[in-house]
Write a protein that holds these residues in place. Structure first.
Motif, PDB file in Angstrom:
ATOM      1  N   LEU B 137      -5.270   7.748 -14.325  1.00 15.43           N
ATOM      2  CA  LEU B 137      -4.927   8.641 -13.207  1.00 15.43           C
ATOM      3  C   LEU B 137      -5.627   8.186 -11.923  1.00 15.43           C
ATOM      4  O   LEU B 137      -5.005   8.071 -10.867  1.00 15.43           O
ATOM      5  N   LEU B 138      -6.926   7.886 -12.052  1.00 23.45           N
ATOM      6  CA  LEU B 138      -7.682   7.437 -10.885  1.00 23.45           C
ATOM      7  C   LEU B 138      -7.137   6.111 -10.370  1.00 23.45           C
ATOM      8  O   LEU B 138      -6.953   5.929  -9.163  1.00 23.45           O
ATOM      9  N   PHE B 141      -3.662   6.645  -8.590  1.00 27.04           N
ATOM     10  CA  PHE B 141      -3.586   7.372  -7.325  1.00 27.04           C
ATOM     11  C   PHE B 141      -4.506   6.812  -6.254  1.00 27.04           C
ATOM     12  O   PHE B 141      -4.222   6.960  -5.069  1.00 27.04           O
ATOM     13  N   LEU B 142      -5.580   6.139  -6.667  1.00 25.83           N
ATOM     14  CA  LEU B 142      -6.397   5.504  -5.635  1.00 25.83           C
ATOM     15  C   LEU B 142      -5.648   4.327  -5.035  1.00 25.83           C
ATOM     16  O   LEU B 142      -5.696   4.104  -3.821  1.00 25.83           O
ATOM     17  N   ALA B 144      -2.382   4.089  -4.975  1.00 33.65           N
ATOM     18  CA  ALA B 144      -1.276   4.687  -4.204  1.00 33.65           C
ATOM     19  C   ALA B 144      -1.776   5.145  -2.836  1.00 33.65           C
ATOM     20  O   ALA B 144      -1.101   4.973  -1.824  1.00 33.65           O
ATOM     21  N   ALA B 145      -2.987   5.704  -2.825  1.00 27.63           N
ATOM     22  CA  ALA B 145      -3.560   6.176  -1.560  1.00 27.63           C
ATOM     23  C   ALA B 145      -3.827   5.007  -0.627  1.00 27.63           C
ATOM     24  O   ALA B 145      -3.682   5.109   0.590  1.00 27.63           O
ATOM     25  N   ALA B 148      -0.700   4.113   0.903  1.00 23.53           N
ATOM     26  CA  ALA B 148      -0.319   5.150   1.875  1.00 23.53           C
ATOM     27  C   ALA B 148      -1.075   4.999   3.185  1.00 23.53           C
ATOM     28  O   ALA B 148      -0.504   5.134   4.262  1.00 23.53           O
ATOM     29  N   PRO B 152       1.253   3.840   6.941  1.00 23.78           N
ATOM     30  CA  PRO B 152       1.565   5.263   6.854  1.00 23.78           C
ATOM     31  C   PRO B 152       2.986   5.631   7.271  1.00 23.78           C
ATOM     32  O   PRO B 152       3.498   6.641   6.832  1.00 23.78           O
ATOM     33  N   PRO B 156       7.849   4.194   1.295  1.00 20.69           N
ATOM     34  CA  PRO B 156       6.836   3.964   0.264  1.00 20.69           C
ATOM     35  C   PRO B 156       7.026   2.633  -0.441  1.00 20.69           C
ATOM     36  O   PRO B 156       8.139   2.234  -0.746  1.00 20.69           O
ATOM     37  N   LEU B 160       3.190   3.614  -4.980  1.00 24.30           N
ATOM     38  CA  LEU B 160       3.427   4.879  -4.272  1.00 24.30           C
ATOM     39  C   LEU B 160       4.884   5.322  -4.413  1.00 24.30           C
ATOM     40  O   LEU B 160       5.177   6.510  -4.499  1.00 24.30           O
ATOM     41  N   GLU B 164       5.478   9.043  -5.434  1.00 23.93           N
ATOM     42  CA  GLU B 164       5.799   9.885  -4.289  1.00 23.93           C
ATOM     43  C   GLU B 164       6.844  10.962  -4.594  1.00 23.93           C
ATOM     44  O   GLU B 164       6.675  12.108  -4.199  1.00 23.93           O
ATOM     45  N   ILE B 167       5.061  13.728  -6.236  1.00 21.57           N
ATOM     46  CA  ILE B 167       4.190  14.453  -5.307  1.00 21.57           C
ATOM     47  C   ILE B 167       5.034  15.380  -4.443  1.00 21.57           C
ATOM     48  O   ILE B 167       4.695  16.552  -4.244  1.00 21.57           O
ATOM     49  N   PRO B 188      -4.258  19.862  -3.449  1.00 22.58           N
ATOM     50  CA  PRO B 188      -5.073  18.950  -4.257  1.00 22.58           C
ATOM     51  C   PRO B 188      -5.205  19.429  -5.705  1.00 22.58           C
ATOM     52  O   PRO B 188      -5.063  18.642  -6.636  1.00 22.58           O
TER      53      PRO B 188
END
Lengths: 164, 317
Positions: B137-138, B141-142, B144-145, B148, B152, B156, B160, B164, B167, B188
């Protein structure tokens, strides 16, 4: 029974793992991703709004154009009508003045003719008088050549005086 | 409309639960061993069973056992010391029957169970599965962030583009739809719990280590998650929320005084909600290891959490 018995170890490790994931992702993943999504939504919305505005403006322009065109058409019609009227008026006026001029000229011609005729008559009269006198003279001279005749006339005159 | 949608999912999931029960009943009559096999997949274990050889030998991965005993202090050792539950090590053994069947108990020299608090923080199969899920998970999404924040404004890219839509689903169809204008505050938490459950469910379907642990089918895991939802709900409850519980408007006074019947019922409701959350997820994940459920259960848990948050911050007129 075993399956629904809570286990303290699992409970503890789940709480630890979940809290760690929650806080790390909240700070380093959800925040940037959600911000990015929000910004993108915003920019898409802005773009859509701009497009919508452009559409409305376009429509307004078109309407304005239509209006202008209509006005121009009306103006043209008005101008044409006016021109036509002016033309008619000018023509009428020209016709009127021509007519007046003609009449005047005719009248003058009439007057001239009249005058000429009168002059001619007067002359004729004069001439006739002259001729008459000359004829009278000749006749008189012929008549008075012999004595008898002279006496006769004298007598005539005398008698007429006598009557008086 | 939304209520229909939600009840549809809840109906579907309870249906699958019922069917699984029936199947379990039939197989119980035919062959007793099936129950054993199924349960060994569902329940937690101190070691990770991989396969059994034709000769009856179990091949397992030993996992660390961490214990604190009131009598003898801290103990850390590998579960292989128990020899598949047949041996006693340092006065500890896995109970074969009774109230604590399957759990580690402290025994004396005679083999009798010793009284006293025993805190068992072992890294069991479920905990390993949990950690694997959390690490993945970390990682997902890290990265993906990172994608992002690097670009920006563009469409995507990379990982991501896979996460996305989910999300957005959580944001638009769960948080925004159910909570309303305060949805941002809970995003969150909702995203974390959604992907936490989803990845645990999906990994639970992969039948080999380090996947295949029945994480979300474990009542302790679901209870922990439900507890967090309960805490978030309670912390965020506004004046209207509490007023609705202790002095519900539109309820006749004689239901509140002198016996506070309605407040008691409402207060019980506050606690039953997270309990329902926990039991629902646990029961469904235990009953049906189905791909669709992996998503639906993550959805339902997140949705119900969002509904409770929505109630907590709802503006009462």
């Amino acid at each position: 029974m075993e399956i629904i018995m809570p286990e303290l170890g699992v409970f503890f490790w789940t709480a630890v793992a979940f809290l760690i994931v929650w806080f790390i992702l909240r700070k380093f993943a959800w925040k940037p991703i959600l911000n990015m999504l929000h910004e993108r939504d915003q920019s898409i919305e802005d773009a859509l709004n701009a497009a919508e505005n452009a559409k409305i403006e376009m429509k307004q322009f078109e309407e304005k154009n239509q209006q202008l065109l209509k006005e121009a058409k009306l103006e043209r019609e008005k101008l044409l009508k006016e021109a036509e009227e002016t033309q008619k008026r000018i023509m009428n006026e020209a016709r009127e003045s021509a007519k007046a001029e003609t009449n005047k000229m005719i009248e003058q011609a009439h007057k001239t003719i009249e005058a000429d005729r009168e002059a001619a008559f007067a002359e004729m009269k004069n001439e006739i008088v002259d001729y008459s006198i000359q004829i009278a003279e000749k006749i008189l001279r012929q008549k008075l050549d012999n004595k008898e005749e002279q006496n006769k006339i004298a007598e005539q005159y005398m008698s007429s005086i006598k009557v008086n | 409309m939304r209520v229909v949608f939600i009840s549809f999912f809840i109906f579907i999931s309870s249906f699958s639960f019922a069917v699984s029960n029936e199947e379990g009943h039939i197989s119980q009559q035919e062959e007793l061993d099936v129950k054993e096999i199924i349960f060994s997949h569902i329940v937690n274990d101190y070691s990770w069973h991989i396969f059994t050889t034709p000769g009856g030998k179990h091949v397992t991965i030993p996992l660390p056992v961490i214990l604190y005993s009131e009598n003898s202090g801290f103990h850390v050792f590998m579960s292989s010391k128990f020899n598949h539950g047949h041996a006693t090590y340092k006065n500890f053994k896995i109970a074969e029957e009774g109230f604590n069947a399957g759990r580690i108990v402290e025994v004396n020299a005679n083999g009798d169970v010793v009284e006293g608090t025993l805190i068992d923080l072992s890294i069991t199969k479920v905990v390993v599965g949990l950690f694997v899920g959390v690490i993945v998970l970390l990682l997902i999404f890290l990265s993906a962030a990172k994608v992002a924040s690097r670009n920006p404004k563009s469409a995507p890219k990379g990982i991501l583009s896979f996460v996305e839509p989910l999300i957005l689903f959580v944001r638009d169809d769960i948080a925004k739809a159910v909570i309303g204008k305060h949805y941002n505050r809970f995003m969150p938490y909702l995203l974390t719990i959604f992907f936490f459950i989803l990845i645990s469910n999906v990994f639970g379907l992969i039948p080999f280590p380090p996947f295949g642990a029945n994480v979300t089918g474990n009542i302790s895991v679901t209870a922990t998650l439900a507890l967090f939802t309960f805490i978030v709900t309670t912390v965020n409850g506004n004046k209207g929320y509490w007023k609705h519980i202790f002095n519900a408007p539109g309820v006749p006074w004689w239901l509140k005084l002198p016996v506070p019947l309605m407040p008691i019922v409402e207060l019980i409701g506050v606690f039953t909600k997270p309990i329902i959350l926990a039991i629902r997820l646990f029961a469904n994940m235990s009953a049906g290891h189905i791909v669709v459920l992996a998503f639906i259960q993550a959805f339902v848990f997140t949705l119900l959490s969002a509904i409770y948050f929505g109630m907590a911050v709802e503006e009462h007129h």
